[in-house]
Motif scaffolding. Structure first.
Motif, mmCIF file in Angstrom:
data_model
loop_
_atom_site.group_PDB
_atom_site.id
_atom_site.type_symbol
_atom_site.label_atom_id
_atom_site.label_comp_id
_atom_site.label_asym_id
_atom_site.label_seq_id
_atom_site.Cartn_x
_atom_site.Cartn_y
_atom_site.Cartn_z
ATOM 1 N N SER A 86 4.338 0.446 -15.329
ATOM 2 C CA SER A 86 5.012 1.339 -14.402
ATOM 3 C C SER A 86 4.277 1.377 -13.059
ATOM 4 O O SER A 86 3.063 1.509 -13.014
ATOM 5 N N GLY A 87 5.019 1.221 -11.992
ATOM 6 C CA GLY A 87 4.410 1.297 -10.666
ATOM 7 C C GLY A 87 3.780 0.015 -10.190
ATOM 8 O O GLY A 87 3.110 -0.007 -9.169
ATOM 9 N N CYS A 88 4.020 -1.090 -10.901
ATOM 10 C CA CYS A 88 3.340 -2.322 -10.520
ATOM 11 C C CYS A 88 4.066 -3.061 -9.409
ATOM 12 O O CYS A 88 3.599 -4.076 -8.930
ATOM 13 N N GLY A 89 5.238 -2.603 -9.026
ATOM 14 C CA GLY A 89 5.928 -3.242 -7.909
ATOM 15 C C GLY A 89 7.157 -4.029 -8.303
ATOM 16 O O GLY A 89 7.703 -4.788 -7.495
ATOM 17 N N LYS A 90 7.632 -3.842 -9.499
ATOM 18 C CA LYS A 90 8.801 -4.603 -9.952
ATOM 19 C C LYS A 90 10.033 -4.229 -9.135
ATOM 20 O O LYS A 90 10.739 -5.081 -8.601
ATOM 21 N N SER A 91 10.290 -2.933 -9.043
ATOM 22 C CA SER A 91 11.459 -2.508 -8.286
ATOM 23 C C SER A 91 11.319 -2.904 -6.830
ATOM 24 O O SER A 91 12.296 -3.292 -6.176
ATOM 25 N N THR A 92 10.112 -2.814 -6.327
ATOM 26 C CA THR A 92 9.892 -3.201 -4.943
ATOM 27 C C THR A 92 10.265 -4.667 -4.743
ATOM 28 O O THR A 92 10.951 -5.028 -3.786
ATOM 29 N N GLN A 103 17.737 1.085 -10.767
ATOM 30 C CA GLN A 103 17.009 1.776 -11.831
ATOM 31 C C GLN A 103 17.573 3.172 -12.083
ATOM 32 O O GLN A 103 17.704 3.588 -13.207
ATOM 33 N N HIS A 136 -1.392 9.173 -7.248
ATOM 34 C CA HIS A 136 -0.108 9.454 -6.625
ATOM 35 C C HIS A 136 0.130 10.943 -6.463
ATOM 36 O O HIS A 136 1.223 11.372 -6.108
ATOM 37 N N LYS A 146 1.971 12.219 -3.431
ATOM 38 C CA LYS A 146 3.218 11.593 -2.985
ATOM 39 C C LYS A 146 4.393 12.507 -3.292
ATOM 40 O O LYS A 146 4.326 13.363 -4.169
ATOM 41 N N GLN A 182 8.854 8.709 -3.301
ATOM 42 C CA GLN A 182 7.952 7.578 -3.062
ATOM 43 C C GLN A 182 7.382 7.020 -4.357
ATOM 44 O O GLN A 182 6.468 6.216 -4.337
ATOM 45 N N SER A 236 7.712 5.209 -8.272
ATOM 46 C CA SER A 236 8.524 4.297 -9.069
ATOM 47 C C SER A 236 9.201 5.100 -10.169
ATOM 48 O O SER A 236 8.853 6.258 -10.424
ATOM 49 N N GLY A 237 10.180 4.468 -10.816
ATOM 50 C CA GLY A 237 10.941 5.162 -11.847
ATOM 51 C C GLY A 237 10.050 5.726 -12.952
ATOM 52 O O GLY A 237 10.173 6.893 -13.337
ATOM 53 N N GLY A 238 9.152 4.928 -13.434
ATOM 54 C CA GLY A 238 8.289 5.376 -14.518
ATOM 55 C C GLY A 238 7.365 6.492 -14.066
ATOM 56 O O GLY A 238 7.085 7.432 -14.817
ATOM 57 N N GLN A 239 6.912 6.388 -12.841
ATOM 58 C CA GLN A 239 6.033 7.442 -12.323
ATOM 59 C C GLN A 239 6.781 8.769 -12.253
ATOM 60 O O GLN A 239 6.250 9.819 -12.617
HETATM 61 N N1 LIG Z 1 8.652 4.934 -0.260
HETATM 62 C C1 LIG Z 1 7.439 4.774 -0.814
HETATM 63 N N2 LIG Z 1 6.348 5.303 -0.214
HETATM 64 C C2 LIG Z 1 5.129 5.148 -0.747
HETATM 65 N N3 LIG Z 1 4.878 4.503 -1.884
HETATM 66 C C3 LIG Z 1 5.922 3.954 -2.541
HETATM 67 C C4 LIG Z 1 7.249 4.063 -2.044
HETATM 68 N N4 LIG Z 1 8.063 3.424 -2.901
HETATM 69 C C5 LIG Z 1 7.291 2.934 -3.888
HETATM 70 N N5 LIG Z 1 6.000 3.255 -3.681
HETATM 71 C C6 LIG Z 1 4.856 2.901 -4.558
HETATM 72 O O1 LIG Z 1 4.857 1.524 -4.738
HETATM 73 C C7 LIG Z 1 4.430 1.191 -6.062
HETATM 74 C C8 LIG Z 1 5.426 0.224 -6.690
HETATM 75 O O2 LIG Z 1 6.659 0.884 -6.915
HETATM 76 P P1 LIG Z 1 7.858 0.212 -7.707
HETATM 77 O O3 LIG Z 1 8.993 1.159 -7.635
HETATM 78 O O4 LIG Z 1 8.054 -1.163 -7.230
HETATM 79 O O5 LIG Z 1 7.289 0.207 -9.203
HETATM 80 P P2 LIG Z 1 7.932 -0.395 -10.528
HETATM 81 O O6 LIG Z 1 7.153 -1.587 -10.887
HETATM 82 O O7 LIG Z 1 9.379 -0.560 -10.343
HETATM 83 O O8 LIG Z 1 7.620 0.776 -11.577
HETATM 84 P P3 LIG Z 1 8.559 1.413 -12.710
HETATM 85 O O9 LIG Z 1 8.539 0.519 -13.859
HETATM 86 O O10 LIG Z 1 7.847 2.692 -12.993
HETATM 87 O O11 LIG Z 1 9.885 1.625 -12.118
HETATM 88 C C9 LIG Z 1 4.338 2.502 -6.816
HETATM 89 O O12 LIG Z 1 2.992 2.842 -6.968
HETATM 90 C C10 LIG Z 1 5.011 3.508 -5.939
HETATM 91 O O13 LIG Z 1 4.394 4.756 -6.025
#
Ligand SMILES: Nc1ncnc2c1ncn2[C@@H]1O[C@H](COP(=O)(O)OP(=O)(O)OP(=O)(O)O)[C@@H](O)[C@H]1O
Ligand SMILES: Nc1ncnc2c1ncn2[C@@H]1O[C@H](COP(=O)(O)OP(=O)(O)OP(=O)(O)O)[C@@H](O)[C@H]1O
Ligand SMILES: [Mg+2]
Ligand SMILES: [Mg+2]
Lengths: 278, 362, 294, 382, 362
Positions: free
Chosen positions: B41-47, B85, E129, E132, E136, E138-141
């Motif tokens: 979780s939070g590793c940047g997948k959605s990003t 998501q 976090h 935050k 901001q 991620s979904g899991g967070q």
């Molecule tokens: N708008 C934003 N401002 C600041 N930080 C952000 C923002 N969007 C995402 N982040 C941070 O960037 C990191 C990656 O987020 P991302 O949503 O890509 O995670 P993820 O891999 O999809 O996680 P999950 O499985 O929990 O959905 C996270 O630590 C998140 O807190």
């Protein structure tokens, strides 16, 4: 499910009492004008001596109100539509994005609302006359857009902020271009906001005397010009005839408002989307 | 814009303020591939997915579709589909209209829109709910609408962000099959984010394992599953037993490590030198309860359907997670054996003390 | 290539992208039709009719207590009126959420005063609250008072007219802003033990605050430039001699446009100060999705 | 850019021809309520001389903003208002800014009617300089109006008025002079009644007037912002005595805004402070239209047409030229004036001197002083 | 209001328009129990939870806390904690403030609020976090914030709606442990909605299996797992092989059914009569690939980590799902054997034809 209005706490009672008080007095305010506008003569009594529609007839003929009202409707309708078309996209950017110079842009949009028309009305009219717009409907519309566009921007910004940007992203992913995003997604979600700001603009435009007067030609006078004239021009005019004009002005606005609210209820949409369970 | 040979991500990065949510992502996606992005979780997948979709402007790198640079194109010009998501359904449109939205945007004939929408609604089993608004749906139903909405367009590239996370096991299996079927029959290219390794393993042609915004490993499911390149990947791929130890001796690939009062052998992953700190990784499934091997006591027993998840404490206090079909009970003393080929040994990237606090079993 | 790329990346980080084009129509419009006329007016204000240096008009205004006091007079009317409008709108709008019978009618009725316009309001106030109006008649009929009370042609007349015209605006806006807040959030707060009042204060109000700020601004601006009602139902020579009246007199009674411009500029600056304070406050608030719309 | 069908066409410099080359359309803007008196005359002209003026469009607006509008048009070089009917205020405002075209003495010979002005109307014409042509005239006031039923013995002098006010607090009323004809007439008339040093110099010459007004102010509750409000107060009894003029006396009673029984009284030693309406032509109007306007104005200055100015006592009497009897007025007009008019007016008009009102600058100064020292002092009191 | 002996739901129902989202729910929850609500998407789990929390008014039935009727109390008076399926985080508050919200509502001393909030943040691993805003994360967070927010209050009853659906396997395991630990150490009572049977089985004391708004079975994990009371429950509990057949003969509990050209035995669940239509249920794990038994061909092979998921087509066309560690390949011919005690036979509640269209394997 019980209706909520009945489940009243003391504060609720207080609030409703205030609302009722407000309405009773408002009814008095409006009613007294309405009654007076039909009164033959009204001196120191509860109601006028007799009733007549003469004041309406007089005003109607004196100002050629048919033309005036149709001009008013067209002009204000155009202003509302145009200012929403121009203002909403700008509001969108201001709500969604942080960019260098945003404050300056914001200030620029604020100024026309803050500055009384005295400061810019005459030079604005000059510009509009120079390019041949003033003296017609187009001039009236353009002049009224000056404060209206910023008004739309200012009212719409918080509404747009409320909408989750993910929804828009989803639409874009489905191939919607900016126009479609606006028309198909944002517009329906922003109906309450659009309606509120449209009504705001409408009211301001219909009531905007100064800019309209300065840019109107003989065939593009609006009702408010006639109304102000009847009220403040030198010369004698029965109180009742001003009342009659005011009533007509209000009636026209009322029709517009009721039509607007017929089609969209400012709170209906989201209530439909997210049901309040109580 | 539909149909392409390959999609190349070159050093793609996205920064929020001072934090890199995604950094230096290099990845080539071939047409027709099914790629899964995997990571905590939070590793940047959605990003990563959002960058690919064009919803987040990149702050580094570029994206190429064959010879065309596309990271400057707006999302609607890329012609990709996406399942979000948090669903991001249009709250004012019914299920049917949500699904039909994309088709309408393409100005397809009414008939076709109706036909394809109906088919998609059937696919996700929402016939009864077709005229509800999203606010009136359950979580799983919303998720299915999101899937139908994105796939009904048959886009050249489909991006899915944990599309099945709210579905029950049965439906999830069905939807998995459905998604694979769509992928294959329509010749789609799919990038699929999931937190579920099993899902990733069973669906994807290639996995991309990420951690803290960076790629850790890219490979086929089997590669990633059997030979994770770092202990972090191993950790994530279900090697629940991660032990910070010191290599006693190294002979070729075989590393001997001390454990539970004795020593066992494992396979070096990367270079490992004798005497160095290492992290040893083994899956609970590969820790066999039997009559010989390391001695220990069963401490925790958890019922998990067919099997039991068991925690065994060895004589030196080391805890091992194991799975067994044997009905053991807490307090029982058992022996555990580990197949050396299933015991992976990694050079440690941090001092042992830190690893312990990082939550590795001791 | 990489040059432009890094350039774009830099811009992306700062939020500059092609969406900014949407600002263009409004910006062009305002620049063309407002900025030039406005600058003309501004420059006019530095060209006093009777000579005496660029700032003479401003000096004249500030040296004359009769003129200077209009600022305070106006603020004294506009601030309370705007504040009352917004504050009264909040609880009423809050009660109007959810479903109940007659809601639509009530909403419509609450919004109706928007249509009244200044003139009708003024005439109505004069008629209704005047010494022989119904209001005083009723009070006298029930022997609450012996002599009519003066509610028009003074501060209160203007104040009431600002309430009548301003409240529906505020109500409409607040109601709409409120409808965009996800009720689930309040429910979540309820499960965390927040009482009605706490939910309102901690959840709804903060999410509503940016909208309230805007609403306040709009009603304030409307109230600040109050002019016809200050004349019609106020006491334009005295307690309701608002700044726009001063500007009006300069322009249309004394035909000193330069001085009028100067007064109007001062008016704008005073407003701007209030607006800037409110906006500054607003910019510190949370202004994002409130869940109600997706 | 769209072009206006009404926009002034052709050259505006040079001499106006006798007759427009072809019939013109005139845009007339009334900012004084003058059309009530003169529109029938204009319509009549169009009917009789459609070869000169084919059509007239009327618009009406308040006076103050007038000069701004004309100025904007002139700055842009597109004047689309051809004739303005205004009171002294609009006239002066435009004159000061040079908005009006000089009609005199250049075209005096085309306006022979001007020679027949009543003597006070001629004086009023003096205020118009070279730009305006007086079209209607009335002696105005100051008069006091009251209901005999409530005020059996009305004050006959300034002192008595003050005494009455003192005895009946809040019952004497006049509107804020800047917004009211009777209000300003009362203001301008007082120096004559009180015998002030220089009735034309409000700042230095009105010591008695200001002292009087300040004293009266103590017994006045408030100053309404329009004459109509004072009329209403009179009608409903909240005021007993209000300031009025001839027109404001007759017309509201015709309209039913004031009871028919209301009576008027002058104060001892009063002078009429007269009033008039003017026609002015903005600079930039084409010579063709100028020609038409000149013909129209001359037409309006004929006795038959001037008789229409009696109206329903709106600007009583109304005509600006000599020898226009009520008997020549339309029947409707005669009826109204027979019923609501006052025979004593003839004598009052004949027996009391006429004074022209203050010029624009002095008037503004008077308003300003009144606002500051009389009206404004209310703030401190309440 | 904290601490109670038991919570009784009596005939609880909730109707939306004309559709019952929940009907006739009778359930007694003892203090300290961990109850899992399980069932397919849209079966009314969230509705039940919302009714319990007081967020949805009931349209039928009542809820009792010991002797007090509580279904008329507003949510804040019930003192329950809830994790929402869509998180419902306060968008204007930081992670820390979201979590501290409930504590502040109780007017706890500042110090304690800080301490407990910090502990909760650590529990869900969001230290970095903490300041935050939810937008901001991620979904899991976000999901983890929701868990921390609800549990930091240590309420007498915690309601959790799929709290782990967006977490990866590793984190999910950890959070599971954490939630159980909290449950036990604080003596909470927990009602937990999940779509994940394994989660339900491993965490809960009792399972409530629902279907279309109605309870199907209430029992311990083992009961539900090994002896589902209806074939629907079996279906949901991972009995992927559901075959509409006709009972050939019945002898006590043993039912013989025809399959793949021969017959096999199974255990009757409820009353089954010879000749009747039945539904036969068996898990893929209980279909063993070996050298004897029913003959068939491997058709689909799916890699699933340690095991392969295999589809075998028997000679009569019946498809069976099986799992094996053996490396079989599509097209291979194999034999499968089924332990009769693992083959459950249910009286069918619908004609066979309907079952076939309902998607049961043939
Ligand atoms: N708008 C934003 N401002 C600041 N930080 C952000 C923002 N969007 C995402 N982040 C941070 O960037 C990191 C990656 O987020 P991302 O949503 O890509 O995670 P993820 O891999 O999809 O996680 P999950 O499985 O929990 O959905 C996270 O630590 C998140 O807190
Ligand atoms: N406001 C509503 N109006 C109409 N129907 C509704 C509403 N809310 C829920 N439903 C319906 O009630 C049923 C039960 O919904 P619920 O949210 O309880 O399902 P669930 O078991 O939580 O499912 P999931 O696992 O998908 O979240 C669904 O079919 C849903 O469509
Ligand atoms: Mg994510
Ligand atoms: Mg749910």
């Amino acid at each position: 499910m019980s209706t909520r209005a009945l489940k009243a706490t003391p504060t609720a009672w207080l609030i409703w009492a205030v609302v009722v008080f407000f309405f009773v007095n408002l009814a008095g305010v409006v009613g007294s004008v309405l009654v007076s506008s039909f009164g033959r003569r009204w001196f120191d009594t509860w109601v006028p001596d007799g009733f007549t529609t003469q004041w309406y007839g007089d005003a109607w003929h004196e100002f050629g109100l048919l033309q005036v009202i149709s001009v008013t409707l067209i002009a204000s309708g155009l202003v509302v539509v145009l200012s929403v078309l121009v203002g909403a996209p700008a509001a969108y950017v201001l709500a969604r994005q942080n960019f260098p110079g945003k404050r300056l842009v914001y200030l620029t949009f604020l100024l026309p609302i803050l500055m009384p028309p005295i400061t810019y009305g005459i030079p604005l009219a000059t510009v509009l006359y120079k390019f041949g717009f003033a003296g017609h409907l187009s001039g009236v519309v353009l002049a009224n857009l000056v404060p209206s566009v910023p008004f739309v921007i200012l009212t719409m910004t918080p509404f747009i902020e409320q909408v989750d940007p993910k929804i828009e992203s989803a639409a874009r992913m489905l191939g919607a271009n900016t126009r479609a995003v606006f028309l198909r997604i944002l517009a329906p979600l922003l109906v309450p906001g659009l309606l509120a700001s449209a009504i705001l603009v409408l009211v301001r435009t219909v009531g905007m005397f100064e800019l309209t007067f300065l840019t109107a030609g003989p065939d593009s006078q609006t009702l408010v010009v006639a109304l102000y004239y009847s009220m403040s021009a030198a010369g004698i005019r029965a109180q009742q005839s001003v009342d009659a004009m005011a009533v007509m002005y209000t009636a026209m606005m009322l029709v517009l408002l009721v039509v607007a609210l017929r089609f969209v209820n400012p709170t209906q949409l989201v209530a439909r989307v997210k049901e309040e369970p109580e | 814009m539909s149909g392409f040979g390959q999609l190349r991500l070159e050093g793609v990065g996205r920064r929020f303020g001072t934090a890199d949510a995604l950094a230096g992502l290099d990845l080539t996606i071939e047409r027709g591939e099914f790629i899964a992005l995997l990571g905590p979780s939070g590793c940047g997948k959605s990003t990563a997915l959002n960058c690919l979709a064009g919803l987040l402007p990149l702050t580094a790198g570029s994206i190429w579709q064959d010879d065309q640079r596309i990271d400057t194109l707006p999302p609607e010009k890329r012609g990709f589909g996406m399942v979000f998501q948090n669903y991001a359904l249009f709250p004012h449109l019914t299920v049917r209209d949500n699904i039909a939205f994309g088709l309408r945007m393409r100005r397809l004939p009414k008939d076709e829109v109706r036909r394809r929408t109906t088919a998609a609604i059937e696919m996700v089993r929402l016939e009864e709910h077709a005229s509800k608004l999203p606010g009136q749906l359950s979580g799983g139903q919303q998720q299915r609408v999101a899937i139908a909405r994105a796939t009904v367009l048959e886009p050249s590239l489909v991006l899915m962000d944990e599309p099945l996370s709210n579905l029950d096991a049965k439906l999830r299996l069905e939807m998995r099959t459905e998604i694979r079927r769509l992928h294959q029959s329509l010749g789609l290219t799919t990038v699929y984010v999931t937190h579920d390794q099993e899902e990733a393993l069973s669906m994807a042609d290639r996995l991309v394992v990420m951690r803290e915004g960076r790629v850790q490993q890219i490979g086929t499911p089997e590669e990633v599953h059997t030979t994770p390149t770092t202990w972090h990947v191993a950790d994530f791929m279900g090697y629940r037993n991660l032990l910070p130890l010191a290599a006693q001796s190294v002979a070729g690939e075989v590393v001997t490590v001390p454990i539970g009062g004795t020593t066992i052998d494992g396979v070096a992953q990367g270079t490992v030198a004798a005497g160095e700190d290492v992290v040893v990784a083994v899956r609970p499934e590969d820790v066999k309860l039997g009559n010989e091997g390391l001695k220990g006591l069963v401490e925790v027993v958890e019922y998990q359907g067919r099997e039991l998840a068991v925690e065994v404490v060895l004589e030196d206090g080391t805890r091992l997670h194991a799975r067994t079909e044997r009905k053991v009970q807490a307090g029982e003393s058992v022996s555990v054996a580990i197949d050396p080929s299933r015991l992976l040994v990694y050079a440690s990237d941090r001092p042992a003390a830190e690893l312990v606090t990082a939550g590795l079993a001791v | 290539m990489s040059q432009t790329a890094s350039w774009q990346h830099r811009l992306a980080e700062r939020g500059v992208d092609r969406r900014l084009w949407l600002l263009l129509p409004a910006t062009v419009f305002v620049l063309l039709l407002f900025i030039y006329p406005f600058l003309y007016g501004l420059s006019l204000s530095f060209q006093p009719l009777k000579g005496g240096g660029a700032l003479a008009n401003y000096q004249k205004f500030f040296n004359d207590a009769y003129q200077r006091d209009t600022i305070a007079t106006t603020l004294k009317i506009a601030l309370p009126a705007a504040l009352l409008n917004v504050l009264a709108a909040v609880p009423i709008a809050f009660r109007m959420r959810g479903r109940f019978r007659g809601k639509r009618l009530l909403t419509t009725v609450l919004v109706v005063p928007i249509t009244l316009g200044t003139v009708l309001t003024a005439q109505g106030l004069l008629n209704y609250l005047g010494p022989t109006g119904w209001f005083n008649r009723i009070l006298m009929a029930v022997h609450l008072i012996d002599d009519p009370i003066r509610l028009t042609n003074n501060y209160w007349g203007v104040f009431f007219s600002l309430i009548i015209t301003g409240f529906p605006f505020a109500f409409l806006l607040v109601l709409s802003y409120l409808s965009g807040i996800d009720p689930t959030l309040e429910r979540a707060a309820a499960t965390l033990g927040a009482s009605r009042a706490q939910r309102f204060r901690r959840i709804t109000l903060p999410l509503l605050a940016p909208g309230l700020a805007t609403t306040f601004l709009l009603t304030f601006v409307l109230a600040f430039s109050v002019f016809p009602s200050a004349v019609l139902v106020g006491n334009p020579a005295g307690s309701t001699r608002v700044i726009s009246l001063a500007a009006y007199q300069a322009a249309y009674e004394q035909y000193d446009y330069a001085y009028a411009s100067a007064i109007a500029m001062i008016m704008g600056v005073v407003e701007l100060v209030v607006v800037a304070i409110v906006l500054l406050w607003r910019s510190r608030l949370y202004t994002g999705s409130t869940g109600g719309k997706g | 850019a769209p072009t206006s069908p009404n926009q002034s066409s052709g050259d505006s410099s040079g001499d106006a021809p006798d007759k427009p080359s072809k019939a013109v359309t005139l845009n007339i803007l009334d900012v004084a309520g003058n059309l009530q008196l003169t529109q029938p005359m204009i319509d009549d002209f169009v009917k009789q001389h459609s070869d000169v003026i084919s059509k007239v469009t009327y618009s009406k607006g308040p006076a103050p903003e007038l000069s701004g509008k004309i100025k904007a048009q002139q700055d842009a070089g597109r004047v689309d208002i051809d004739l303005v009917l205004t009171g002294t205020d609009g006239l002066a405002a435009g004159a000061e800014q040079g908005l009006w075209m000089d009609l005199l003495p250049k075209y005096a010979d085309r306006l022979p009617g001007m020679k027949d002005y009543l003597e006070p109307a001629a004086k009023m014409q003096g205020l118009a300089g070279n730009v305006g042509v007086t079209v209607t005239y009335y002696p105005s006031g100051p008069l006091l109006e009251y209901l005999p039923a409530k005020v059996p013995t009305p004050p006959k002098s300034a002192e008595e008025l003050l005494a009455f006010a003192k005895a009946n607090k809040g019952k004497v009323m006049y509107a804020r002079p800047a917004n009211s004809g009777p209000g300003r007439t009362f203001l301008m008339g007082l120096p004559y009644i009180l015998g002030d040093k220089d009735p034309k110099d409000p700042v230095n010459g009105w010591d008695k007037t200001w002292a009087y007004l300040k004293e009266l102010n103590q017994y006045v509750d408030f100053y309404p912002s329009g004459t109509a409000d004072t009329m209403k107060a009179l009608a409903n009894g909240s005021a007993s005595i209000i300031a009025s003029t001839t027109g404001w006396d007759i017309n509201p009673r015709v309209l039913g805004a004031v009871p028919k029984e209301a009576a008027i009284t002058p104060l001892k030693g009063f002078h009429w402070v007269t009033d008039a309406h003017y026609a002015v032509v903005p600079k930039g109007v084409s010579t063709d239209k100028q020609a038409a306007i000149l013909q129209l104005l001359q037409f309006m200055l004929t006795p038959e047409q001037q008789a229409k100015a009696y109206d329903k006592g709106y600007f009583y009497p109304g005509p600006a030229i000599k020898g226009v009897d009520l008997s020549k007025a339309p029947q409707e007009s005669q009826d109204a004036i027979t019923e609501f008019g006052r025979p004593e007016y003839d004598k009052l008009i004949a027996d009391n001197p006429n004074e022209v009102p203050l010029d624009a600058k002095a008037l503004v100064a008077a308003f300003d002083k009144w606002d500051r020292e009389v009206g404004g002092s209310k703030v401190k009191k309440s």
